[in-house]
Design a protein around this motif. Sequence first.
Motif, PDB file in Angstrom:
ATOM      1  N   UNK A   1     -96.823  46.446 -43.352  1.00 13.94           N
ATOM      2  CA  UNK A   1     -97.124  46.526 -41.926  1.00 13.94           C
ATOM      3  C   UNK A   1     -96.546  47.833 -41.404  1.00 13.94           C
ATOM      4  N   UNK A   2     -96.884  48.182 -40.183  1.00 19.63           N
ATOM      5  CA  UNK A   2     -96.304  49.364 -39.546  1.00 19.63           C
ATOM      6  C   UNK A   2     -94.779  49.257 -39.538  1.00 19.63           C
ATOM      7  N   UNK A   3     -94.263  48.083 -39.193  1.00 21.07           N
ATOM      8  CA  UNK A   3     -92.816  47.888 -39.101  1.00 21.07           C
ATOM      9  C   UNK A   3     -92.149  48.028 -40.470  1.00 21.07           C
ATOM     10  N   UNK A   4     -92.727  47.421 -41.487  1.00 10.95           N
ATOM     11  CA  UNK A   4     -92.151  47.508 -42.842  1.00 10.95           C
ATOM     12  C   UNK A   4     -92.233  48.942 -43.366  1.00 10.95           C
ATOM     13  N   UNK A   5     -93.366  49.599 -43.132  1.00  6.44           N
ATOM     14  CA  UNK A   5     -93.519  50.993 -43.519  1.00  6.44           C
ATOM     15  C   UNK A   5     -92.430  51.838 -42.854  1.00  6.44           C
ATOM     16  N   UNK A   6     -92.190  51.575 -41.575  1.00  9.55           N
ATOM     17  CA  UNK A   6     -91.154  52.306 -40.848  1.00  9.55           C
ATOM     18  C   UNK A   6     -89.778  52.122 -41.462  1.00  9.55           C
TER      19      UNK A   6
ATOM     20  N   UNK B   1     -83.577  60.705 -40.509  1.00  8.90           N
ATOM     21  CA  UNK B   1     -83.910  61.538 -39.354  1.00  8.90           C
ATOM     22  C   UNK B   1     -85.396  61.498 -39.010  1.00  8.90           C
ATOM     23  N   UNK B   2     -86.165  60.646 -39.662  1.00 11.04           N
ATOM     24  CA  UNK B   2     -87.595  60.524 -39.369  1.00 11.04           C
ATOM     25  C   UNK B   2     -87.779  60.154 -37.902  1.00 11.04           C
ATOM     26  N   UNK B   3     -88.959  60.475 -37.380  1.00 12.89           N
ATOM     27  CA  UNK B   3     -89.268  60.187 -35.984  1.00 12.89           C
ATOM     28  C   UNK B   3     -90.568  59.399 -35.891  1.00 12.89           C
ATOM     29  N   UNK B   4     -90.585  58.323 -35.060  1.00 13.74           N
ATOM     30  CA  UNK B   4     -91.866  57.665 -34.796  1.00 13.74           C
ATOM     31  C   UNK B   4     -92.768  58.659 -34.076  1.00 13.74           C
ATOM     32  N   UNK B   5     -94.030  58.638 -34.419  1.00 14.13           N
ATOM     33  CA  UNK B   5     -94.988  59.575 -33.822  1.00 14.13           C
ATOM     34  C   UNK B   5     -96.319  58.856 -33.675  1.00 14.13           C
TER      35      UNK B   5
ATOM     36  N   UNK C   1     -96.968  60.650 -41.614  1.00 14.23           N
ATOM     37  CA  UNK C   1     -97.471  59.373 -42.113  1.00 14.23           C
ATOM     38  C   UNK C   1     -98.150  58.679 -40.935  1.00 14.23           C
ATOM     39  N   UNK C   2     -99.439  58.390 -41.086  1.00  6.24           N
ATOM     40  CA  UNK C   2    -100.225  57.807 -40.003  1.00  6.24           C
ATOM     41  C   UNK C   2    -100.778  56.464 -40.467  1.00  6.24           C
ATOM     42  N   UNK C   3    -100.759  55.492 -39.565  1.00  4.27           N
ATOM     43  CA  UNK C   3    -101.334  54.185 -39.884  1.00  4.27           C
ATOM     44  C   UNK C   3    -102.481  53.878 -38.927  1.00  4.27           C
ATOM     45  N   UNK C   4    -103.425  53.081 -39.409  1.00 11.66           N
ATOM     46  CA  UNK C   4    -104.490  52.543 -38.576  1.00 11.66           C
ATOM     47  C   UNK C   4    -104.583  51.067 -38.927  1.00 11.66           C
TER      48      UNK C   4
ATOM     49  N   UNK D   1     -97.615  56.397 -36.281  1.00  7.52           N
ATOM     50  CA  UNK D   1     -97.034  56.768 -37.567  1.00  7.52           C
ATOM     51  C   UNK D   1     -95.643  57.348 -37.423  1.00  7.52           C
ATOM     52  N   UNK D   2     -95.323  58.230 -38.344  1.00  6.76           N
ATOM     53  CA  UNK D   2     -93.980  58.793 -38.437  1.00  6.76           C
ATOM     54  C   UNK D   2     -94.049  60.242 -38.901  1.00  6.76           C
ATOM     55  N   UNK D   3     -93.096  61.033 -38.458  1.00  7.31           N
ATOM     56  CA  UNK D   3     -92.892  62.390 -38.961  1.00  7.31           C
ATOM     57  C   UNK D   3     -91.602  62.327 -39.761  1.00  7.31           C
ATOM     58  N   UNK D   4     -91.647  62.722 -41.023  1.00  9.83           N
ATOM     59  CA  UNK D   4     -90.464  62.669 -41.875  1.00  9.83           C
ATOM     60  C   UNK D   4     -90.381  63.930 -42.719  1.00  9.83           C
ATOM     61  N   UNK D   5     -89.250  64.117 -43.369  1.00 11.86           N
ATOM     62  CA  UNK D   5     -89.068  65.251 -44.275  1.00 11.86           C
ATOM     63  C   UNK D   5     -88.738  64.710 -45.654  1.00 11.86           C
TER      64      UNK D   5
END
Length: 174
Positions: free
Chosen positions: A28-33, A42-46, A61-64, A49-53
Amino acid sequence: MIRLAIFVIFLAGSVVAQEAAEPEPPMTYERLGKIVFALDPDAQPLGPGFQMTVSDRSVLVVTDINADRMRAMIAIRSAEGLSPADLQRMMQANFDSTLDARYALANGTLWAAFIHPLSRLNKEQLISGLAQTVNIANTYGTLYTGGAAEFGGGDSQDLQRALIEELLKKGEEI
């Protein structure tokens, strides 16, 4: 609710119970997060999805949820100026050496991308897909590889072997 499956096996008149590994819950979005933040605190919700390094690479990382898809992407370079030879080499790599990640073009940008159905994605597939995406971004212009074993049957192995042979030849003079 946690369920633990027990299998009973009859061996020479004795009963042996074995625990079966519990399957992972659907992604799920939550588990992926949770996984993303474990990999990069230091990842950020976006948006969805999320922006990570990962290894000094910015990964989006984008979810639909409605389409049951996820996509991890790294911008490599502008698509402007890509030669036919560049495009051919990326397509060869997509066939045999990028594995689950792919080179892709969208909106004037060359991307490294990993795309998977969200609900069927497990933790190890996500981590492997992220690593492969970083690897193909890092090896663009050189080995064009996801970093794991090659599928084979394509052109990449011979092209990579040609590079090894070239370097060995140069090394003969040393």
